[in-house]
Design an enzyme around this catalytic site. Structure first.
Site, PDB file in Angstrom:
ATOM      1  N   ASP A   9       0.794  -1.237   0.000  1.00  0.00           N
ATOM      2  CA  ASP A   9       0.000   0.000   0.000  1.00  0.00           C
ATOM      3  C   ASP A   9       0.829   1.292   0.000  1.00  0.00           C
ATOM      4  O   ASP A   9       0.582   2.202   0.806  1.00  0.00           O
ATOM      5  CB  ASP A   9      -0.967   0.000   1.199  1.00  0.00           C
ATOM      6  CG  ASP A   9      -1.985  -1.137   1.133  1.00  0.00           C
ATOM      7  OD1 ASP A   9      -1.955  -1.914   0.165  1.00  0.00           O
ATOM      8  OD2 ASP A   9      -2.809  -1.243   2.066  1.00  0.00           O
ATOM      9  N   ASP A  30      -4.488  -0.960  -1.848  1.00  0.00           N
ATOM     10  CA  ASP A  30      -5.802  -0.881  -1.207  1.00  0.00           C
ATOM     11  C   ASP A  30      -6.746  -0.286  -2.254  1.00  0.00           C
ATOM     12  O   ASP A  30      -6.423   0.749  -2.860  1.00  0.00           O
ATOM     13  CB  ASP A  30      -5.669   0.032   0.023  1.00  0.00           C
ATOM     14  CG  ASP A  30      -6.614  -0.307   1.157  1.00  0.00           C
ATOM     15  OD1 ASP A  30      -6.856  -1.510   1.426  1.00  0.00           O
ATOM     16  OD2 ASP A  30      -7.118   0.645   1.804  1.00  0.00           O
ATOM     17  N   HIS A  33     -10.746   0.284  -2.858  1.00  0.00           N
ATOM     18  CA  HIS A  33     -12.127   0.171  -2.377  1.00  0.00           C
ATOM     19  C   HIS A  33     -13.149   0.794  -3.332  1.00  0.00           C
ATOM     20  O   HIS A  33     -12.902   1.878  -3.874  1.00  0.00           O
ATOM     21  CB  HIS A  33     -12.272   0.902  -1.041  1.00  0.00           C
ATOM     22  CG  HIS A  33     -11.380   0.411   0.053  1.00  0.00           C
ATOM     23  ND1 HIS A  33     -11.328  -0.916   0.447  1.00  0.00           N
ATOM     24  CD2 HIS A  33     -10.515   1.076   0.873  1.00  0.00           C
ATOM     25  CE1 HIS A  33     -10.466  -1.032   1.454  1.00  0.00           C
ATOM     26  NE2 HIS A  33      -9.961   0.151   1.723  1.00  0.00           N
ATOM     27  N   HIS A  71     -17.809   1.491   0.155  1.00  0.00           N
ATOM     28  CA  HIS A  71     -17.189   0.447   0.996  1.00  0.00           C
ATOM     29  C   HIS A  71     -17.620   0.536   2.459  1.00  0.00           C
ATOM     30  O   HIS A  71     -17.727   1.623   3.030  1.00  0.00           O
ATOM     31  CB  HIS A  71     -15.657   0.542   0.909  1.00  0.00           C
ATOM     32  CG  HIS A  71     -14.972  -0.684   1.393  1.00  0.00           C
ATOM     33  ND1 HIS A  71     -14.228  -0.726   2.535  1.00  0.00           N
ATOM     34  CD2 HIS A  71     -14.962  -1.946   0.895  1.00  0.00           C
ATOM     35  CE1 HIS A  71     -13.766  -1.959   2.712  1.00  0.00           C
ATOM     36  NE2 HIS A  71     -14.197  -2.713   1.723  1.00  0.00           N
ATOM     37  N   HIS A  90     -10.998   6.464   1.643  1.00  0.00           N
ATOM     38  CA  HIS A  90      -9.606   6.406   1.164  1.00  0.00           C
ATOM     39  C   HIS A  90      -9.474   5.347   0.083  1.00  0.00           C
ATOM     40  O   HIS A  90     -10.254   4.389   0.035  1.00  0.00           O
ATOM     41  CB  HIS A  90      -8.648   6.073   2.324  1.00  0.00           C
ATOM     42  CG  HIS A  90      -8.861   4.685   2.869  1.00  0.00           C
ATOM     43  ND1 HIS A  90      -9.858   4.379   3.768  1.00  0.00           N
ATOM     44  CD2 HIS A  90      -8.237   3.505   2.611  1.00  0.00           C
ATOM     45  CE1 HIS A  90      -9.828   3.087   4.049  1.00  0.00           C
ATOM     46  NE2 HIS A  90      -8.859   2.526   3.352  1.00  0.00           N
ATOM     47  N   LYS A 110      -6.784  -5.169  -3.035  1.00  0.00           N
ATOM     48  CA  LYS A 110      -7.535  -5.764  -1.929  1.00  0.00           C
ATOM     49  C   LYS A 110      -8.526  -4.761  -1.368  1.00  0.00           C
ATOM     50  O   LYS A 110      -8.349  -3.556  -1.520  1.00  0.00           O
ATOM     51  CB  LYS A 110      -6.584  -6.247  -0.844  1.00  0.00           C
ATOM     52  CG  LYS A 110      -5.734  -5.126  -0.287  1.00  0.00           C
ATOM     53  CD  LYS A 110      -4.686  -5.641   0.672  1.00  0.00           C
ATOM     54  CE  LYS A 110      -3.849  -4.510   1.195  1.00  0.00           C
ATOM     55  NZ  LYS A 110      -4.624  -3.455   1.878  1.00  0.00           N
ATOM     56  N   CYS A 164      -2.199  -3.069   7.573  1.00  0.00           N
ATOM     57  CA  CYS A 164      -2.036  -3.955   6.418  1.00  0.00           C
ATOM     58  C   CYS A 164      -0.737  -4.755   6.449  1.00  0.00           C
ATOM     59  O   CYS A 164      -0.717  -5.908   6.012  1.00  0.00           O
ATOM     60  CB  CYS A 164      -2.195  -3.158   5.133  1.00  0.00           C
ATOM     61  SG  CYS A 164      -3.915  -2.624   4.940  1.00  0.00           S
TER      62      CYS A 164
HETATM   63  C1  VGL Z   1      -4.902   0.323   5.695  1.00  0.00           C
HETATM   64  C2  VGL Z   1      -6.568   1.059   7.077  1.00  0.00           C
HETATM   65  C3  VGL Z   1      -7.492   0.935   6.065  1.00  0.00           C
HETATM   66  C4  VGL Z   1      -3.447  -0.008   5.534  1.00  0.00           C
HETATM   67  C5  VGL Z   1      -5.803   0.179   4.669  1.00  0.00           C
HETATM   68  O1  VGL Z   1      -2.941   0.005   4.380  1.00  0.00           O
HETATM   69  O2  VGL Z   1      -2.780  -0.268   6.566  1.00  0.00           O
HETATM   70  N1  VGL Z   1      -5.292   0.745   6.899  1.00  0.00           N
HETATM   71  N2  VGL Z   1      -7.099   0.491   4.866  1.00  0.00           N
HETATM   72 ZN    ZN Z   2      -8.480   0.495   3.280  1.00  0.00          ZN
END
Ligand code: VGL
Ligand code: ZN
Length: 209
Positions: free
Chosen positions: A12, A50, A52, A56, A85, A110, A155
């Protein structure tokens, strides 16, 4: 140079997790040059993103009266509610432009199911839906997964723990990660990872002198 049985999984490295982003991770931008340098030590690199849909379930904005960083009970368990996000195909969801990993073989997206989150690159938050990454890594003969990226306590940690559950050897490269650290989540993440047999190193250990 690491061989094909050892993968670098860079989690990410996206604008929404950078300072100024929708779900900013403090000093998240500092990891980009470290990840680039690490990637040059690995012949096998996989990235995650990430990714979404706008509706979401993890977005506080999709639950009337709920605010970001509160938790909520969903059918699959407790879920932190996040600011909107990494919405699919937005600038915030893009990989950082200074991330230079031309030889990355695979990008795993994901969190694309609207009703289930996925911190882990391996198994979604319902704990049963696989992303396919375990099968891919086994298929190509990977035995050890090195992790870096954002965020250490979400993550990266969830991916590290699931990689252990899938019986890979796992190493987290600490200075190539940054954390969100919500309510003690970073200390808890390291406790859980250490208990699960995740190794913890600094990137300097991987650079040839
Ligand atoms: C993440 C919160 C929500 C991460 C992703 O990449 O750690 N944290 N979505
Ligand atoms: Zn996320």
């Amino acid at each position: 140079m690491k061989g094909a049985d050892e993968v670098l999984l860079a989690v990410d490295v996206q604008y929404d997790f950078m300072p100024g982003g929708a779900l900013a991770v403090a000093r998240g931008d500092e990891i980009v040059p470290v990840v680039n340098r690490l990637a040059r030590e690995f012949s096998h690199v996989v990235l995650t993103q990430d990714w979404h849909p706008r509706g979401h379930v993890s977005f506080a904005a999709n639950h009337a009266g709920r605010a970001p960083f509160e938790t909520m009970t969903l059918p699959y368990g407790e879920q932190v509610l996040w600011p909107v996000h990494c919405v699919q195909d937005t600038e915030g969801a893009a990989l950082h432009r200074d991330l230079h990993v031309p030889h990355a073989r695979l990008v795993i997206r994901k969190g694309h199911h609207s009703d289930v989150d996925s911190y882990s690159a391996f198994v979604e938050a319902d704990r049963v839906t696989p992303t396919g990454l375990t099968g891919y890594l086994r298929d190509v003969g990977v035995t050890r997964v090195y992790l870096c990226g954002l965020a250490t306590d979400y993550c990266v940690a969830w991916s590290a723990l699931d990689a252990r559950r899938a019986r890979f050897d796992v190493t987290v490269i600490e200075d190539a990660c940054r954390a969100i650290d919500l309510g003690g989540s970073l200390a808890k993440a390291w406790e859980d990872m250490t208990a699960a047999g995740v190794e913890r190193i600094e990137s300097s250990a991987l650079f040839a002198c």
